[in-house]
Scaffold this motif. Structure first.
Motif, PDB file in Angstrom:
ATOM      1  N   ALA A 129    -117.803  72.231  23.402  1.00 12.22           N
ATOM      2  CA  ALA A 129    -118.567  72.367  24.641  1.00 12.22           C
ATOM      3  C   ALA A 129    -117.713  72.967  25.748  1.00 12.22           C
ATOM      4  N   SER A 130    -118.356  73.656  26.635  1.00 11.43           N
ATOM      5  CA  SER A 130    -117.670  74.230  27.792  1.00 11.43           C
ATOM      6  C   SER A 130    -118.567  74.089  29.008  1.00 11.43           C
ATOM      7  N   GLY A 131    -117.968  74.233  30.168  1.00 13.01           N
ATOM      8  CA  GLY A 131    -118.740  74.183  31.404  1.00 13.01           C
ATOM      9  C   GLY A 131    -118.479  72.962  32.260  1.00 13.01           C
ATOM     10  N   ARG A 132    -117.916  71.934  31.670  1.00 12.69           N
ATOM     11  CA  ARG A 132    -117.535  70.733  32.409  1.00 12.69           C
ATOM     12  C   ARG A 132    -116.801  69.818  31.429  1.00 12.69           C
ATOM     13  N   THR A 133    -116.383  68.668  31.876  1.00  9.93           N
ATOM     14  CA  THR A 133    -115.767  67.695  30.979  1.00  9.93           C
ATOM     15  C   THR A 133    -116.834  66.720  30.484  1.00  9.93           C
ATOM     16  N   PHE A 134    -116.614  66.193  29.280  1.00  8.27           N
ATOM     17  CA  PHE A 134    -117.641  65.381  28.642  1.00  8.27           C
ATOM     18  C   PHE A 134    -117.123  64.023  28.178  1.00  8.27           C
ATOM     19  N   SER A 135    -116.051  63.560  28.764  1.00  9.05           N
ATOM     20  CA  SER A 135    -115.489  62.286  28.324  1.00  9.05           C
ATOM     21  C   SER A 135    -116.450  61.123  28.566  1.00  9.05           C
ATOM     22  N   ASP A 136    -117.388  61.280  29.513  1.00  9.20           N
ATOM     23  CA  ASP A 136    -118.351  60.217  29.805  1.00  9.20           C
ATOM     24  C   ASP A 136    -119.726  60.537  29.227  1.00  9.20           C
ATOM     25  N   TYR A 137    -119.738  61.301  28.152  1.00  9.41           N
ATOM     26  CA  TYR A 137    -120.974  61.643  27.467  1.00  9.41           C
ATOM     27  C   TYR A 137    -120.979  61.027  26.069  1.00  9.41           C
ATOM     28  N   ASP A 138    -122.152  60.614  25.637  1.00 13.43           N
ATOM     29  CA  ASP A 138    -122.340  60.272  24.237  1.00 13.43           C
ATOM     30  C   ASP A 138    -122.565  61.581  23.461  1.00 13.43           C
ATOM     31  N   MET A 139    -122.002  61.655  22.274  1.00 15.36           N
ATOM     32  CA  MET A 139    -122.099  62.870  21.456  1.00 15.36           C
ATOM     33  C   MET A 139    -122.711  62.535  20.107  1.00 15.36           C
ATOM     34  N   GLY A 140    -123.571  63.407  19.645  1.00 17.52           N
ATOM     35  CA  GLY A 140    -124.233  63.112  18.384  1.00 17.52           C
ATOM     36  C   GLY A 140    -124.550  64.350  17.581  1.00 17.52           C
ATOM     37  N   TRP A 141    -124.894  64.108  16.325  1.00 11.98           N
ATOM     38  CA  TRP A 141    -125.348  65.153  15.420  1.00 11.98           C
ATOM     39  C   TRP A 141    -126.752  64.790  14.934  1.00 11.98           C
ATOM     40  N   TYR A 142    -127.626  65.761  14.957  1.00 15.77           N
ATOM     41  CA  TYR A 142    -128.978  65.631  14.436  1.00 15.77           C
ATOM     42  C   TYR A 142    -129.159  66.694  13.351  1.00 15.77           C
ATOM     43  N   ARG A 143    -130.196  66.522  12.553  1.00 16.12           N
ATOM     44  CA  ARG A 143    -130.509  67.540  11.562  1.00 16.12           C
ATOM     45  C   ARG A 143    -132.016  67.647  11.375  1.00 16.12           C
ATOM     46  N   GLN A 144    -132.413  68.839  10.960  1.00 12.47           N
ATOM     47  CA  GLN A 144    -133.817  69.080  10.658  1.00 12.47           C
ATOM     48  C   GLN A 144    -133.910  69.830   9.349  1.00 12.47           C
ATOM     49  N   GLY A 145    -134.406  69.133   8.328  1.00 11.93           N
ATOM     50  CA  GLY A 145    -134.567  69.748   7.020  1.00 11.93           C
ATOM     51  C   GLY A 145    -135.880  70.484   6.916  1.00 11.93           C
ATOM     52  N   PRO A 146    -136.051  71.274   5.858  1.00  7.05           N
ATOM     53  CA  PRO A 146    -137.281  72.044   5.658  1.00  7.05           C
ATOM     54  C   PRO A 146    -138.511  71.142   5.637  1.00  7.05           C
ATOM     55  N   GLY A 147    -139.451  71.404   6.523  1.00  5.51           N
ATOM     56  CA  GLY A 147    -140.676  70.621   6.573  1.00  5.51           C
ATOM     57  C   GLY A 147    -140.516  69.217   7.094  1.00  5.51           C
ATOM     58  N   LYS A 148    -139.369  68.925   7.697  1.00  4.78           N
ATOM     59  CA  LYS A 148    -139.117  67.571   8.195  1.00  4.78           C
ATOM     60  C   LYS A 148    -138.923  67.576   9.701  1.00  4.78           C
ATOM     61  N   GLU A 149    -139.036  66.398  10.288  1.00  4.21           N
ATOM     62  CA  GLU A 149    -138.759  66.262  11.707  1.00  4.21           C
ATOM     63  C   GLU A 149    -137.254  66.116  11.929  1.00  4.21           C
ATOM     64  N   ARG A 150    -136.833  66.450  13.144  1.00  4.17           N
ATOM     65  CA  ARG A 150    -135.418  66.292  13.477  1.00  4.17           C
ATOM     66  C   ARG A 150    -135.071  64.808  13.494  1.00  4.17           C
ATOM     67  N   GLU A 151    -133.924  64.471  12.905  1.00  6.38           N
ATOM     68  CA  GLU A 151    -133.484  63.084  12.853  1.00  6.38           C
ATOM     69  C   GLU A 151    -132.023  62.984  13.286  1.00  6.38           C
ATOM     70  N   VAL A 152    -131.685  61.821  13.832  1.00  4.22           N
ATOM     71  CA  VAL A 152    -130.292  61.583  14.195  1.00  4.22           C
ATOM     72  C   VAL A 152    -129.504  61.314  12.920  1.00  4.22           C
ATOM     73  N   VAL A 153    -128.327  61.883  12.838  1.00  3.68           N
ATOM     74  CA  VAL A 153    -127.437  61.672  11.706  1.00  3.68           C
ATOM     75  C   VAL A 153    -126.326  60.693  12.071  1.00  3.68           C
ATOM     76  N   ALA A 154    -125.684  60.950  13.185  1.00  2.00           N
ATOM     77  CA  ALA A 154    -124.573  60.114  13.624  1.00  2.00           C
ATOM     78  C   ALA A 154    -124.343  60.356  15.107  1.00  2.00           C
ATOM     79  N   TYR A 186    -127.627  70.064  14.404  1.00  7.67           N
ATOM     80  CA  TYR A 186    -127.502  70.316  15.837  1.00  7.67           C
ATOM     81  C   TYR A 186    -126.612  69.260  16.482  1.00  7.67           C
ATOM     82  N   CYS A 187    -125.770  69.685  17.396  1.00  7.36           N
ATOM     83  CA  CYS A 187    -125.021  68.701  18.169  1.00  7.36           C
ATOM     84  C   CYS A 187    -125.756  68.458  19.487  1.00  7.36           C
ATOM     85  N   ASN A 188    -125.530  67.283  20.034  1.00  6.44           N
ATOM     86  CA  ASN A 188    -126.235  66.846  21.239  1.00  6.44           C
ATOM     87  C   ASN A 188    -125.296  66.018  22.089  1.00  6.44           C
ATOM     88  N   PHE A 189    -125.221  66.353  23.378  1.00  7.43           N
ATOM     89  CA  PHE A 189    -124.408  65.596  24.324  1.00  7.43           C
ATOM     90  C   PHE A 189    -125.351  64.995  25.371  1.00  7.43           C
TER      91      PHE A 189
END
Length: 117
Positions: A24-49, A94-97
């Protein structure tokens, strides 16, 4: 301007490993939660970790024991080490902050992971 850029996706055989990165760029993110999501073929996006800003982690049951999430606040980067990959792990990842003290929410553009049987 905040920008999240994922890398590390690709094609791998079942049982193989990949390591995803999200820088990530544009600011600092030490106070952000970070996660990974995924979306498989024909499926809804789900949180992975996800990893909270203080370090606590969460994994969806289907990846426990196989995936590891980690973060490097100095590099504004979150990682997802994926081992023992299965065909059902095939998806766009997908990553998510998310700001822990704000409503700010940022997404990466996604990276394709394909696991062949």
């Amino acid at each position: 301007q905040v920008r999240l850029v994922e890398s590390g996706g690709g094609l791998v055989q079942a049982g193989g490993s990949l390591r995803l990165s999200c820088a990530a760029s544009g600011r600092t993110f030490s106070d952000y939660d970070m996660g990974w999501y995924r979306q498989g073929p024909g499926k809804e996006r789900e949180v992975v970790a996800c990893v909270r800003w203080w370090g606590s982690t969460y994994y969806v049951d289907s990846v426990k024991g196989r995936f590891t999430i980690s973060r490097d606040n100095a590099k504004n980067t979150v990682y997802l080490q994926m081992n023992s990959l299965k065909p059902e792990d095939t998806a766009i990842y997908y990553c998510n902050f998310v700001g822990a003290r704000s409503s700010e929410n940022y997404w990466g553009q996604g990276t394709q992971v394909t696991v062949s049987s």
